[in-house]
Design a protein around this motif. Sequence first.
Motif, PDB file in Angstrom:
ATOM      1  N   LEU B  96      10.510  -2.437   6.572  1.00  0.00           N
ATOM      2  CA  LEU B  96      10.911  -1.068   6.221  1.00  0.00           C
ATOM      3  C   LEU B  96      10.785  -0.196   7.463  1.00  0.00           C
ATOM      4  O   LEU B  96      11.772   0.288   7.994  1.00  0.00           O
ATOM      5  CB  LEU B  96      10.036  -0.531   5.082  1.00  0.00           C
ATOM      6  N   THR B  97       9.531  -0.042   7.961  1.00  0.00           N
ATOM      7  CA  THR B  97       9.322   0.756   9.167  1.00  0.00           C
ATOM      8  C   THR B  97      10.057   0.133  10.348  1.00  0.00           C
ATOM      9  O   THR B  97      10.625   0.825  11.187  1.00  0.00           O
ATOM     10  CB  THR B  97       7.816   0.844   9.482  1.00  0.00           C
ATOM     11  N   SER B 139       5.040   8.829  -2.177  1.00  0.00           N
ATOM     12  CA  SER B 139       5.240   7.513  -1.567  1.00  0.00           C
ATOM     13  C   SER B 139       3.916   6.759  -1.422  1.00  0.00           C
ATOM     14  O   SER B 139       3.891   5.546  -1.229  1.00  0.00           O
ATOM     15  CB  SER B 139       5.874   7.651  -0.181  1.00  0.00           C
ATOM     16  N   THR B 305       7.414   5.859   9.648  1.00  0.00           N
ATOM     17  CA  THR B 305       7.696   5.336   8.310  1.00  0.00           C
ATOM     18  C   THR B 305       8.333   6.414   7.422  1.00  0.00           C
ATOM     19  O   THR B 305       8.969   6.121   6.417  1.00  0.00           O
ATOM     20  CB  THR B 305       6.391   4.794   7.678  1.00  0.00           C
ATOM     21  N   ILE B 309      11.158   6.406   3.979  1.00  0.00           N
ATOM     22  CA  ILE B 309      10.741   6.948   2.679  1.00  0.00           C
ATOM     23  C   ILE B 309      11.785   7.942   2.158  1.00  0.00           C
ATOM     24  O   ILE B 309      12.137   7.937   0.981  1.00  0.00           O
ATOM     25  CB  ILE B 309       9.344   7.608   2.796  1.00  0.00           C
ATOM     26  N   TYR B 317       9.566   3.044  -1.885  1.00  0.00           N
ATOM     27  CA  TYR B 317       8.534   2.674  -0.923  1.00  0.00           C
ATOM     28  C   TYR B 317       7.248   2.269  -1.638  1.00  0.00           C
ATOM     29  O   TYR B 317       6.619   1.265  -1.312  1.00  0.00           O
ATOM     30  CB  TYR B 317       8.258   3.821   0.055  1.00  0.00           C
ATOM     31  N   GLY B 327       3.168   0.546  -0.023  1.00  0.00           N
ATOM     32  CA  GLY B 327       4.121   0.299   1.050  1.00  0.00           C
ATOM     33  C   GLY B 327       3.774  -0.940   1.853  1.00  0.00           C
ATOM     34  O   GLY B 327       3.177  -1.884   1.342  1.00  0.00           O
TER      35      GLY B 327
END
Lengths: 160, 505
Positions: B96-97, B139, B305, B309, B317, B327
């Motif tokens: 994701l990040t 989140s 990050t 989100i 997330y 997360g």
Amino acid sequence: MNPASQARTPDDDEIRMIIEELRSLEGPLLPMLHRIQDRFGYIPPNAMPLIADALNITRAELHGVVSFYHDFRAAPAGRHVVKICRAEACQAVGAARLAEATLERLGLGWHGTTANGAVTVEPVYCLGLCACGPAAMVDDKVVGRVDEDRMASLLAEAGA
Amino acid sequence: MIIYVPMDSAAKALGADDVAATIRSEAKVRKLEVQIIRNGSRGMVWLEPLVEVDTGEGRIAYGPVAPDDVPALLEGRMETLGPVEEIPFFARQTRLTFARCGVIDPLDLADYAAHGGLAGLRRALAMTCEEIVGEVTASGLRGRGGAGFPTGIKWQTVLGAEAPQKYIVCNADEGDSGTFADRMIMEGDPFSLIEGMAIAGLGVGATRGYVYLRSEYPDAIAVMQEAVARARAAGVLGARVLGSDRAFDMEIRVGAGAYVCGEETALLNSLEGKRGVVRAKPPLPALEGFFGRPTVVNNVISLATVPVIFERGAAAYARFGCGRSRGTATLQIAGNVRRGGLFETAFGISLGEVVDDIAGGTASGRPVKAVQVGGPLGAYMPREKFHTAMGYEEFDAEGGLIGHAGLVVFDDTADMLRMARFAMEFCAAESCGKCTPCRIGAVRGVETIDRIAAGDARAVPILTDLCETMKDGSLCALGGFTPYPVMSALIHFPDDFATRKEAAE
């Protein structure tokens, strides 16, 4: 960040110009010190009263700042600076042995400079190369998986 | 054909620049039409320099590539690792990040936008401050720098503070050994950090931001400075963020080699041009931070990050993770490991799975003795604790800390007394000097461990007592957490502290 390479006699007017360029920043002192060291290879003594005066801080306070940070030098380093990582991840793959062997080969302690002025050896605590240690940095160039042979060729390139 | 050669400093440290230069010259000799893109790293450091070749049918990986391999690479004779995203280490991750890191040209803003970049910022521009902060709170994002403080609550405090000027300060003083996620994202996807800081600014009403970046990262500094200049030129930063009536601009500031400046109040002092001495809290930086103004101080990964989100939504997330750790964790696998690098995955995976399975044990082939998790201030975890799940509370319950999620693996040749001594020595060297337990305690700690090494068993309770004092009495995590590596070494590896005693007797 470009240690040593162009150490030369510092000129008051040149220092004043650097101070003027940066004094409008919020918190200008560290940027000034970095710029001065980039230019001269160290923080020359004649820069101290000029900075203290421009920022309206005491010389004692300024000395406190300059001496607090490992990066700032009171005297020029060798023409090249070799930094060897001493942190845990590099220790896990033999960095302590590498550092000992390097210092012994050069006959130096940490922060020492070779007699010909070519290389200063410094410890560094982490270069973010923790998955390819032992890590070292020659001036601004990073090197991973350094063993004694690799170190020998790096030192030879640097003229040690 | 397009050839990707990482410009990440781990790849450079292993020869990526030479490989790129050789590809350029060899392609010329062969009159091949080759476009070289210097991407970020995919995080598989043991394969670096990892070169990807795209001939129109996906990106095929080769690695590690040495300059001598280039002719074979260009002639299709080099053994391939297959499609890069099918390499098991990569395929198992939830990115994701780091979704774009290694994929795009880090400094190409159009490439960034084509891969989901700026979507989060555009969404945030249509929201109120309260909605933005609410999204971050929902989140479940917590500080990735180590403390694990809920990011939304911190932002809420700054939003609620009245002041003529507020600031976003990014803590990029990633000094912990075994951590390199900040460096990787800044070198591989710098716009994600810029976008995250801009969203933070919109959320709390701050128009100025600073990245305090350590001087030990010259490559990251260069990439971030260029990225900020390009973002400003493209109107992502400035008086009218993406053409809106909202302002946000930022600068990169370079640290000066003081580890303690990774502590947020020392960092603020340093940014102001003072000695990097820790401040007593309260007041919280959120209320009285940079020059006494309300300031969000967040770690690089926390801020980087934020865009994802906003792009995918807080709920998407928060679906990942375990317990109160929502997360993904950006695990950094380091030290003596077969497969080291960055592994992003949902919180909850066990330490043992990471070390034995994903990392494949030690590079030396010897048994794993200990894993230091969370940097120089984190505990040494023995094999008996490998069941521990990667999560803030989960590590706390086992007497450790997840910190910045860096794991340093040691094989059975490691001498834990020596590592404990190093922890004290490091604390003594890096102490800012403000509080006595840290400044004096660390020096006495080295001496006391030397007494144990010399065979003085009476020094063991003294060391234990000293660690208690440092833990309870220090102002910040440097003195306060140095007891973690020291005591965990002493408790879990008593043999390393005892054999010397017996030998001396």
